[in-house]
Each structure stands twice: as structure tokens, then as C-alpha cells.
Motif scaffolding. Structure first.
Motif, PDB file in Angstrom:
ATOM      1  N   LEU A  25     -55.179  17.719 -10.410  1.00  0.00           N
ATOM      2  CA  LEU A  25     -55.610  17.336 -11.750  1.00  0.00           C
ATOM      3  C   LEU A  25     -56.853  18.131 -12.129  1.00  0.00           C
ATOM      4  O   LEU A  25     -57.901  18.015 -11.479  1.00  0.00           O
ATOM      5  N   VAL A  78     -49.599  11.170 -17.697  1.00  0.00           N
ATOM      6  CA  VAL A  78     -49.190  11.753 -16.421  1.00  0.00           C
ATOM      7  C   VAL A  78     -48.368  10.749 -15.627  1.00  0.00           C
ATOM      8  O   VAL A  78     -47.308  11.087 -15.073  1.00  0.00           O
ATOM      9  N   GLN A 106     -48.572  23.814 -14.750  1.00  0.00           N
ATOM     10  CA  GLN A 106     -47.692  23.064 -15.639  1.00  0.00           C
ATOM     11  C   GLN A 106     -47.082  23.961 -16.708  1.00  0.00           C
ATOM     12  O   GLN A 106     -47.755  24.762 -17.340  1.00  0.00           O
ATOM     13  N   ILE A 115     -51.986  20.151 -13.086  1.00  0.00           N
ATOM     14  CA  ILE A 115     -51.873  19.472 -14.378  1.00  0.00           C
ATOM     15  C   ILE A 115     -53.188  19.593 -15.131  1.00  0.00           C
ATOM     16  O   ILE A 115     -54.250  19.244 -14.609  1.00  0.00           O
ATOM     17  N   PHE A 163     -50.719  17.686 -20.947  1.00  0.00           N
ATOM     18  CA  PHE A 163     -49.497  17.372 -20.191  1.00  0.00           C
ATOM     19  C   PHE A 163     -48.626  16.348 -20.910  1.00  0.00           C
ATOM     20  O   PHE A 163     -47.489  16.633 -21.263  1.00  0.00           O
ATOM     21  N   PRO A 179     -54.727  17.774 -17.767  1.00  0.00           N
ATOM     22  CA  PRO A 179     -54.337  16.467 -18.319  1.00  0.00           C
ATOM     23  C   PRO A 179     -54.271  16.396 -19.831  1.00  0.00           C
ATOM     24  O   PRO A 179     -53.385  15.727 -20.386  1.00  0.00           O
TER      25      PRO A 179
END
Length: 561
Positions: free
Chosen positions: A62, A45, A400, A26, A31, A28
Motif C-alpha cells: 500500500l 481496496v 496496479q 496499490i 484503486f 490507494p
């Protein structure tokens, strides 16, 4: 046909969970956005925890969420033991870990030990301190050359373009092998080493299960005078004697870290991002070191059966040498998404070598992918390559948006780009923004459900057709394929080995796993007839293939016989 229900049942709680895990990266900031400021955050998240559980992953990795000026997408860290206020708080991080653990999803965080941000308190102290001070000893400062020390100490270039040295204002210069805003730490300093041990314990004590180590091969450096000129930052092969890269003494650091990891029950895991010669990988992945190392070879491979077989064979051998398991990666935050790579002309052997995956961004430079990109073929091949990768022994790292079949976003105006590789190279390198565009969750909305506001990078109109809510209604979507594949993978996994079955075609790969699970990947343009055997469990093509046939550019899984 019913597949075995117990083959992957033991994956949940043992110390070796990582060996065949599906890890979902991910980024962040891209996302999900919980507060409508256009930047993804930790609460975003957490709000998607059920989606992650339904996807069927074992862990989330992450990318950096620490305080940062975003000179390099968060990899310029100003404080290693806090959360960027734009992304949340430590309490938000704790809530995220709790939510993921409640769904049997482990948490891996990024550690960036080669450099800090120039906004880090240590570096600000170093700039204010005199030459020779303890504050400057945490970094790498050297006197300039020429009249008034006004020229850099060497002619080295940084990995992001331009000089690797920046003036400190008093005749000294500091080393930055990446962006100007990322001064390199001095890992000969005991203070630096001790502080990172505190960081590892800080996050482990908060429930983090593992760490991804950024540029793990570059920490230790030998800058004894005289400094060499024309130094190649990407010169191969390495032998432990390069002054900046892949030095043998870096493993003294990781031995200390391993002692920290093993002090927890279960031990914390780690995976090295180490762009080194293959002969040098096992030491990073050894049980005495970080325990696992990224295998990036598939990022550099064309969609070609012989290349895939070579990569798979070589890396299973390296994993056996280290006692670790291999890792498999088709996309991440630094490279062109594989649905696009496979729909463009091959990179070709002449462009191979260190950093070839970065050179691959030339494919989409200046937004010029459309005349050459076959989107349908790229997605078809990406689905086939993913189904092959997920069947391999070892851990699979997913990025992702690849579960949505997303292509690279080329249509980003220059004024809205963020990647320093684009600006430092005067636009000659397309950069990495195209794989970092915020995800589409819904067909409708100003940012396709990413948040209630806009998005920090522009999303193209075609994102709507790839949105999660669209794909969840389509049983043949790429999202549906990933969910089925990950669920089956958990049930079918067995010992970490495979057996090749010769096909008499150089564009088809066929192997079995120890429980009899069969995988047939047809890279070619012609269908491949197969003899009788287990029932087809899953196909990367839309719809099950005809009996006894693997269609072109398709991977199928067959049930154990």
C-alpha cells in the motif's frame, strides 16, 4: 502436460515468503472508491480483495494512506500512525488486513522517513519555536546568507525543482530535498529515531507483514559548516562521503530497525527504495539491514535482449552478495507505464544515468505520445517482458493496472494535474499523474466502476475497453495472461537461480530454472525456431504459437522436461 503441483506449495507460511513473492502495489487513492467522493480508499481496496486473490499475488504493498495534504501524492505525511480521513479509519485498515490475510495475501506498507509534511505537528511546533530549540532540532534549519539572512544557505536545488531551502520567517531556512511541503527530518536526533521505531511497532502490531522504505538512501546528512555549493543530488558514484546521499551511517538506523523486525514471529520484512550505485546496494539488502532492496534497472532498460540479460545477470550477482533475493520492477507509481515505454522510441544510452527513468517522462510530455506511440507494439512487448520478469528468481513487484495492459494517460489538462514535479518545473516535466489515473473496473459508469461518482484524475475514453469486466470475458486478455502466469509461477518456482542457454541470436534470451522450467524470450522482429522439449505452458502472444516457433516480441514458458 501437467506441471508439478508441489514446487511452490511451501510459499505460504515461512519467514522467507518474500524471497520469490509477487507483490502488487496499490496506490490507494486511485484503486477503488467506496464512498463516491472521487478518491480511492481503504474500504475500496477491501471490496476488491477477491479480485486480488484471483489475480494470484502473494502480497499487497500500500502506497501512503496516512493523513496528508497531498502535496506529493501522500508522500507528505502529517501523522505516521493514523489513516487519512478521506481514505478511512484505523478500523478500516484493520478490516483490510483481516480480509487480505484471510486470502493468504500479506500486507506491506510504505514508510516515508526522510521528511514529514509541513502540516505535521512536529514541524508546526518547530516553526513556532526559537532557533536552537529542541523542536527545531528534529528538522534541518540553517541561517540564511547575505543581508538580513534573506538568501538561502546554499544554492542547492530540490529534486522537484527550485531551491532546496525555504525561509522560516526569522532568518532561518529549512531543508526540503523534495517539495516545499516536505521538510527533511534530522536523523541525528535521538527523538526522531525513537519515534520511527514506535511507528514500525505500531503497524507491525496491527498485523503488517513488511515495509517499503521510501528514499532509504537519504536519511542521514552531514551539514557541517561550511556547506558546499553546487551540490549534485544525483551525483554518482557514491562512496559514503556525499553529505546528503547514501552515507554509511544510514545503516546504523537500519540495524536498529532490523532488531525491531526480528522481534516479531515471523520477522517483518523490509525493502529499500535506494537509488544508489550498484556496488552500494548489497548493504541495504543485507540480513543485518533492511533485508531487500529494489532493483530499478529494468525501468531504465530499453526493450532489448542484451540489456535485459545484463540487468538480470548483474542483479542476481548483487543478490548473492547480500544473501537476499533480487527484485524486479517494470512499472510503479513514479514512472511511465511499461506498455507505453515499449511502444515509443528507445530512451537511448545518452539519456541513461541517475534519474533516467524520470527523464523518460519526456517521452510523453505535453500529451504528445500519440504520433509516436505504437500502442499494439507497446502492449505486445509489455506482455512479453512481464512473462520474462515473472519467470526470474526473486520477487516481482507489479503495479496496479499493469495487469490490464494500461498505457500511460497523457491527455490530462494542465489544470487537473496534481504532481508537484509538473508545477515546480513550470510544466517542463510531464510528471507522474499519467500512471496514477484511477483504474477502470467496468466499461460503463461515470468513472468506469472506480466509484459511484467521478475520479480525482480524469480517465480517458479508451479506459472502457481495458476495464476489468471486459477483460474477464476474454480468455486472451492481458488480465487472463497475468492470472495464468501467476498461478503457474507459484507451481513452478524452485531454487533462486537460473541457467542461460545460448541461442546464437543476440535478440533472443533462453534460460532454465532448476526444475527444468524453460523460458524463451524473443525480443526480435523475426520468429525464433526452437528444438524439441517441454510443451508450451504459456505464451505472451495471443494464442499458442506454432510448434517449435517463438513469434517475434514474444515470451513462452515451456514445461519441465
Amino acid at each position: 502436460m501437467t506441471v508439478p503441483a508441489d514446487a511452490g506449495a511451501a510459499r505460504a507460511a515461512d519467514a522467507g515468503w518474500w524471497r520469490q513473492a509477487a507483490v502488487y502495489q496499490i496506490y490507494p487513492r486511485s484503486f477503488a472508491d467506496s464512498d463516491a467522493d472521487g478518491i480511492g480508499d481503504l474500504r475500496g481496496v477491501t471490496s476488491r480483495a477477491d479480485y486480488l486473490a484471483e489475480l494470484g499475488i502473494d502480497a499487497v504493498w500500500l502506497s501512503p494512506f496516512y493523513p496528508s495534504e497531498l502535496a506529493d501524492g501522500g508522500y507528505d505525511v502529517a501523522d505516521y500512525r493514523d489513516v487519512d480521513p478521506r481514505l478511512g479509519t484505523l478500523a478500516d485498515f484493520d478490516e483490510l488486513v483481516t480480509a487480505l490475510h484471510a486470502r493468504d495475501i500479506r500486507v506491506v506498507v510504505d514508510i516515508v522517513p526522510n521528511h514529514t509534511s509541513n502540516r505535521h505537528a512536529w514541524f508546526q511546533e518547530a516553526l513556532a519555536a526559537p532557533r536552537g530549540s529542541a523542536a527545531r532540532d528534529r528538522y534541518i534549519f540553517r541561517d540564511g546568507t547575505g543581508p538580513d539572512l534573506a538568501a538561502p544557505p546554499t544554492d542547492w536545488d530540490s529534486a522537484f525543482g527550485g531551491s532546496a531551502w525555504e525561509p522560516a520567517g526569522d532568518g532561518q531556512w529549512y531543508l526540503h530535498t523534495f517539495a516545499v511541503e516536505q521538510p527533511d527530518l534530522n536523523w541525528r536526533s535521538r527523538e526522531v529515531r525513537d519515534d520511527f521505531v514506535r511507528t514500525l511497532r505500531f503497524w507491525s502490531d496491527r498485523g503488517v507483514d513488511g515495509f517499503r522504505i521510501d528514499v532509504a538512501h537519504m536519511l542521514t546528512k552531514d551539514l557541517a559548516e561550511p556547506l558546499p555549493s553546487k551540490l549534485e543530488l544525483a551525483a554518482l558514484p557514491f562512496d559514503g562521503n556525499h553529505p546528503l546521499i547514501d552515507r554509511d551511517d544510514v545503516h546504523e538506523i537500519y540495524a536498529e530497525w532490523r532488531a525491531v523486525f526480528n522481534s516479531y514471529d515471523p520477522p517483518r520484512t523490509a525493502v529499500a527504495e535506494a537509488w544508489v550505485d550498484s556496488s552500494r546496494v548489497p548493504r541495504y539488502a543485507s540480513p543485518e539491514g533492511l533485508g531487500q532492496a529494489f532493483n530499478f534497472d529494468l525501468l531504465q532498460a530499453d526493450y532489448d535482449a542484451s540489456e535485459f540479460r545484463r540487468v538480470i545477470t548483474d542483479n542476481l550477482r548483487l543478490a548473492a552478495e547480500s544473501g537476499s533475493s533480487s527484485t524486479w520492477v517494470l512499472s510503479n507509481h513514479d514512472v511511465v507505464r511499461h506498455a507505453t515505454r515499449y511502444g515509443l522510441p528507445p530512451l537511448g544510452a545518452e539519456a541513461r544515468g541517475p534519474g533516467a527513468v524520470k527523464q523518460g517522462t519526456d517521452w510523453v510530455r505535453s500529451g504528445g505520445i500519440e504520433p509516436r506511440l505504437d500502442r499494439a507494439q507497446g502492449l505486445r512487448r509489455a506482455r512479453a517482458a512481464t512473462l520474462l520478469m515473472l519467470a526470474l528468481p526473486g520477487s516481482s513487484y507489479l503495479y496496479q493496472g499493469e495487469e490490464l495492459g494500461l498505457h500511460e494517460v497523457a491527455e490530462i489538462p494542465d489544470a487537473e494535474r496534481q504532481d508537484p514535479t509538473f508545477f515546480r518545473g513550470d510544466g517542463a516535466d510531464y510528471g507522474r499523474d499519467g500512471c496514477r489515473v484511477p483504474l477502470p473496473w467496468t466499461r460503463a459508469g461515470s468513472s468506469f466502476g472506480f466509484g459511484a461518482g467521478g475520479s480525482h484524475l480524469p480517465q480517458p475514453d479508451w479506459f472502457g475497453d481495458a476495464a476489468v469486466d471486459v477483460q474477464e470475458r476474454d480468455g486472451e486478455s492481458t488480465l487472463a495472461l497475468y492470472r495464468r502466469a501467476l498461478a503457474l509461477r507459484h507451481r513452478l518456482q524452485a531454487a533462486e537461480r537460473l541457467t542461460w542457454i545460448e541461442t546464437e541470436r543476440d535478440d533472443v534470451l533462453h534460460f532454465t530454472r532448476p526444475n527444468g522450467w524453460e523460458v524463451i524470450a524473443n525480443f526480435g522482429a523475426d520468429p525464433f525456431p526452437v528444438d524439441g522439449g517441454g510443451d508450451v505452458l504459456l505464451s505472451s502472444a495471443v494464442g499458442l504459437p506454432p510448434d517449435g516457433v517463438v513469434p517475434a516480441e514474444t515470451t513462452v514458458w515451456r514445461a519441465p522436461r
